[in-house]
Design a protein around this motif. Structure first.
Motif, PDB file in Angstrom:
ATOM      1  N   ARG A  65      63.286 -21.774 -67.715  1.00 39.84           N
ATOM      2  CA  ARG A  65      64.639 -22.000 -68.215  1.00 39.84           C
ATOM      3  C   ARG A  65      65.365 -20.687 -68.484  1.00 39.84           C
ATOM      4  O   ARG A  65      66.573 -20.567 -68.241  1.00 39.84           O
ATOM      5  CB  ARG A  65      64.593 -22.830 -69.507  1.00 39.84           C
ATOM      6  N   ARG A  66      64.638 -19.701 -68.949  1.00 37.75           N
ATOM      7  CA  ARG A  66      65.266 -18.432 -69.320  1.00 37.75           C
ATOM      8  C   ARG A  66      65.582 -17.564 -68.103  1.00 37.75           C
ATOM      9  O   ARG A  66      66.621 -16.902 -68.062  1.00 37.75           O
ATOM     10  CB  ARG A  66      64.347 -17.655 -70.272  1.00 37.75           C
ATOM     11  N   HIS A  67      64.709 -17.582 -67.109  1.00 32.28           N
ATOM     12  CA  HIS A  67      64.834 -16.629 -66.003  1.00 32.28           C
ATOM     13  C   HIS A  67      65.305 -17.250 -64.687  1.00 32.28           C
ATOM     14  O   HIS A  67      65.596 -16.521 -63.741  1.00 32.28           O
ATOM     15  CB  HIS A  67      63.503 -15.913 -65.779  1.00 32.28           C
ATOM     16  N   GLY A  68      65.384 -18.574 -64.617  1.00 31.46           N
ATOM     17  CA  GLY A  68      65.847 -19.201 -63.387  1.00 31.46           C
ATOM     18  C   GLY A  68      67.362 -19.219 -63.288  1.00 31.46           C
ATOM     19  O   GLY A  68      68.058 -19.050 -64.299  1.00 31.46           O
ATOM     20  N   PRO A  69      67.911 -19.401 -62.101  1.00 36.10           N
ATOM     21  CA  PRO A  69      67.196 -19.486 -60.826  1.00 36.10           C
ATOM     22  C   PRO A  69      66.750 -18.113 -60.331  1.00 36.10           C
ATOM     23  O   PRO A  69      67.283 -17.092 -60.752  1.00 36.10           O
ATOM     24  CB  PRO A  69      68.241 -20.101 -59.889  1.00 36.10           C
ATOM     25  N   ALA A  70      65.785 -18.119 -59.442  1.00 34.77           N
ATOM     26  CA  ALA A  70      65.267 -16.858 -58.908  1.00 34.77           C
ATOM     27  C   ALA A  70      66.320 -16.163 -58.059  1.00 34.77           C
ATOM     28  O   ALA A  70      67.087 -16.802 -57.350  1.00 34.77           O
ATOM     29  CB  ALA A  70      64.018 -17.123 -58.066  1.00 34.77           C
ATOM     30  N   HIS A  71      66.324 -14.841 -58.138  1.00 32.33           N
ATOM     31  CA  HIS A  71      67.211 -14.030 -57.299  1.00 32.33           C
ATOM     32  C   HIS A  71      66.375 -13.435 -56.175  1.00 32.33           C
ATOM     33  O   HIS A  71      65.507 -12.593 -56.397  1.00 32.33           O
ATOM     34  CB  HIS A  71      67.856 -12.908 -58.115  1.00 32.33           C
ATOM     35  N   LEU A  72      66.628 -13.893 -54.944  1.00 30.17           N
ATOM     36  CA  LEU A  72      65.904 -13.408 -53.772  1.00 30.17           C
ATOM     37  C   LEU A  72      66.919 -12.803 -52.811  1.00 30.17           C
ATOM     38  O   LEU A  72      67.651 -13.533 -52.142  1.00 30.17           O
ATOM     39  CB  LEU A  72      65.144 -14.556 -53.106  1.00 30.17           C
ATOM     40  N   PRO A  73      66.997 -11.484 -52.730  1.00 23.73           N
ATOM     41  CA  PRO A  73      68.082 -10.824 -51.989  1.00 23.73           C
ATOM     42  C   PRO A  73      68.071 -11.082 -50.487  1.00 23.73           C
ATOM     43  O   PRO A  73      69.074 -10.827 -49.816  1.00 23.73           O
ATOM     44  CB  PRO A  73      67.856  -9.337 -52.291  1.00 23.73           C
ATOM     45  N   TRP A  74      66.959 -11.607 -49.962  1.00 23.18           N
ATOM     46  CA  TRP A  74      66.866 -11.817 -48.506  1.00 23.18           C
ATOM     47  C   TRP A  74      67.371 -13.187 -48.093  1.00 23.18           C
ATOM     48  O   TRP A  74      67.390 -13.508 -46.903  1.00 23.18           O
ATOM     49  CB  TRP A  74      65.410 -11.667 -48.056  1.00 23.18           C
TER      50      TRP A  74
ATOM     51  N   ALA B 172      63.896  -3.351 -52.075  1.00 24.20           N
ATOM     52  CA  ALA B 172      65.254  -3.806 -51.758  1.00 24.20           C
ATOM     53  C   ALA B 172      66.290  -3.183 -52.678  1.00 24.20           C
ATOM     54  O   ALA B 172      67.486  -3.461 -52.544  1.00 24.20           O
ATOM     55  CB  ALA B 172      65.324  -5.331 -51.860  1.00 24.20           C
ATOM     56  N   GLY B 173      65.843  -2.343 -53.618  1.00 20.67           N
ATOM     57  CA  GLY B 173      66.763  -1.679 -54.530  1.00 20.67           C
ATOM     58  C   GLY B 173      67.141  -2.493 -55.744  1.00 20.67           C
ATOM     59  O   GLY B 173      68.078  -2.130 -56.471  1.00 20.67           O
ATOM     60  N   GLU B 174      66.406  -3.581 -55.999  1.00 22.27           N
ATOM     61  CA  GLU B 174      66.709  -4.417 -57.162  1.00 22.27           C
ATOM     62  C   GLU B 174      66.179  -3.755 -58.431  1.00 22.27           C
ATOM     63  O   GLU B 174      65.106  -3.150 -58.420  1.00 22.27           O
ATOM     64  CB  GLU B 174      66.083  -5.802 -57.003  1.00 22.27           C
ATOM     65  N   PRO B 175      66.912  -3.870 -59.537  1.00 20.64           N
ATOM     66  CA  PRO B 175      66.428  -3.311 -60.811  1.00 20.64           C
ATOM     67  C   PRO B 175      65.109  -3.962 -61.224  1.00 20.64           C
ATOM     68  O   PRO B 175      64.836  -5.121 -60.873  1.00 20.64           O
ATOM     69  CB  PRO B 175      67.545  -3.653 -61.804  1.00 20.64           C
ATOM     70  N   ALA B 176      64.317  -3.235 -61.980  1.00 18.49           N
ATOM     71  CA  ALA B 176      63.025  -3.757 -62.426  1.00 18.49           C
ATOM     72  C   ALA B 176      63.188  -5.027 -63.242  1.00 18.49           C
ATOM     73  O   ALA B 176      62.357  -5.944 -63.171  1.00 18.49           O
ATOM     74  CB  ALA B 176      62.282  -2.697 -63.232  1.00 18.49           C
ATOM     75  N   GLU B 177      64.260  -5.123 -64.031  1.00 20.86           N
ATOM     76  CA  GLU B 177      64.500  -6.326 -64.826  1.00 20.86           C
ATOM     77  C   GLU B 177      64.723  -7.537 -63.931  1.00 20.86           C
ATOM     78  O   GLU B 177      64.252  -8.643 -64.226  1.00 20.86           O
ATOM     79  CB  GLU B 177      65.701  -6.118 -65.745  1.00 20.86           C
ATOM     80  N   THR B 178      65.455  -7.345 -62.834  1.00 20.86           N
ATOM     81  CA  THR B 178      65.701  -8.448 -61.897  1.00 20.86           C
ATOM     82  C   THR B 178      64.412  -8.861 -61.210  1.00 20.86           C
ATOM     83  O   THR B 178      64.136 -10.061 -61.052  1.00 20.86           O
ATOM     84  CB  THR B 178      66.745  -8.037 -60.854  1.00 20.86           C
ATOM     85  N   ALA B 179      63.618  -7.884 -60.801  1.00 23.65           N
ATOM     86  CA  ALA B 179      62.338  -8.189 -60.162  1.00 23.65           C
ATOM     87  C   ALA B 179      61.430  -8.945 -61.127  1.00 23.65           C
ATOM     88  O   ALA B 179      60.763  -9.913 -60.746  1.00 23.65           O
ATOM     89  CB  ALA B 179      61.661  -6.910 -59.695  1.00 23.65           C
ATOM     90  N   THR B 180      61.412  -8.516 -62.371  1.00 23.71           N
ATOM     91  CA  THR B 180      60.588  -9.182 -63.386  1.00 23.71           C
ATOM     92  C   THR B 180      61.012 -10.626 -63.569  1.00 23.71           C
ATOM     93  O   THR B 180      60.175 -11.541 -63.599  1.00 23.71           O
ATOM     94  CB  THR B 180      60.691  -8.433 -64.725  1.00 23.71           C
ATOM     95  N   ALA B 181      62.305 -10.854 -63.683  1.00 28.61           N
ATOM     96  CA  ALA B 181      62.813 -12.212 -63.876  1.00 28.61           C
ATOM     97  C   ALA B 181      62.467 -13.103 -62.695  1.00 28.61           C
ATOM     98  O   ALA B 181      62.118 -14.286 -62.866  1.00 28.61           O
ATOM     99  CB  ALA B 181      64.324 -12.178 -64.103  1.00 28.61           C
TER     100      ALA B 181
END
Length: 249
Positions: free
Chosen positions: A231-240, A130-139
């Motif tokens: 707590r650190r990485h939420g909420p999840a980013h789901l581009p769909w 989806a073109g998301e950065p690796a950091e975003t996918a990791t989080a």
């Protein structure tokens, strides 16, 4: 089912009876996963499925359908889910993602539901596509993995508090499988982002090993690394999915 009512759509888009059989196998696999498919189109090694809008709750079933469909037709190299709302992006999983997901799922089909463990590498692959950065996918992977560990802990807490050893074994087993799924997802992401996933997988596996000797009631307040990750990485980013900030993960 929608695909049974519109079987002519499969035949119209197929080049020969072999493709018809494959398409019907894919639709049957999606039906077994209880994931409705409105239409199917095949373009070489790409299969596009028209589906209803995906929600946080149905995302796991979407990945389940893709995994079952990949078993039904191993020749497909790219899966695309096109949602009803035109402003939503395609959910795209390629062979790299399905292969990693099936490696996690295959030992579990006969024993337990392999989702959401096997969904984690598919999620990482779909985020990348989806073109998301690796950091975003990791989080996002960390967030969903941690949420599942904590959700299982909370679900089993009453039994754990009463000293049920079966509940303890179930929680530790689930956390270990989540660790395996996170590790599989890590191998699909670039350095250095994937190191965070590997580190979390190792910490989670270490927690499982440490807690094997603990009494069941002690696990009610354990798995704090998952709590900190959520707590650190939420909420999840789901581009769909739109309106995610209003949805509970």
């Amino acid at each position: 089912m929608a695909y049974a009512q519109n079987a002519e759509l499969v035949i119209r888009g197929a080049e020969n009876s072999n493709y018809v059989g494959r398409d019907l196998s894919i639709l049957q696999a999606a039906g077994e996963a209880r994931f409705p498919v409105l239409d199917i189109r095949r373009h070489g090694s790409l299969v596009r499925l028209d589906v209803l809008d995906i929600s946080v709750e149905s995302l796991r079933e979407a990945f389940r359908a893709i995994l079952r469909a990949a078993i039904a037709d191993p020749s497909v190299e790219r899966w695309e889910l096109r949602q009803t709302s035109p402003d939503r992006p395609l959910l795209h999983v390629d062979r790299t993602g399905t292969h990693a997901g099936l490696q996690v799922a295959e030992p579990l089909w006969d024993m337990a539901d392999p989702l959401p463990f096997a969904a984690l590498p598919l999620l990482a692959n779909a985020m990348t596509n989806a073109g998301e950065p690796a950091e975003t996918a990791t989080a996002t992977v960390l967030c969903l993995a941690a949420a599942h560990v904590l959700g299982e802990r909370d679900r089993l807490s009453p039994a754990l508090a009463h000293g049920d050893p079966a509940a303890k074994d179930e929680l530790i087993s689930t956390a270990k499988l989540i660790s395996d799924g996170v590790k599989a997802a890590a191998h699909l992401l670039e350095v250095p982002a994937h190191r965070k996933l590997l580190a979390f997988a190792e910490v989670l596996a270490g927690e499982c090993h440490r807690l094997k000797s603990a009494p069941p009631f002690a696990l009610v307040h354990e798995f704090m690394p998952a709590y900190r990750a959520l707590r650190r990485h939420g909420p999840a980013h789901l581009p769909w999915i739109t309106g995610l900030h209003e949805s509970a993960v």
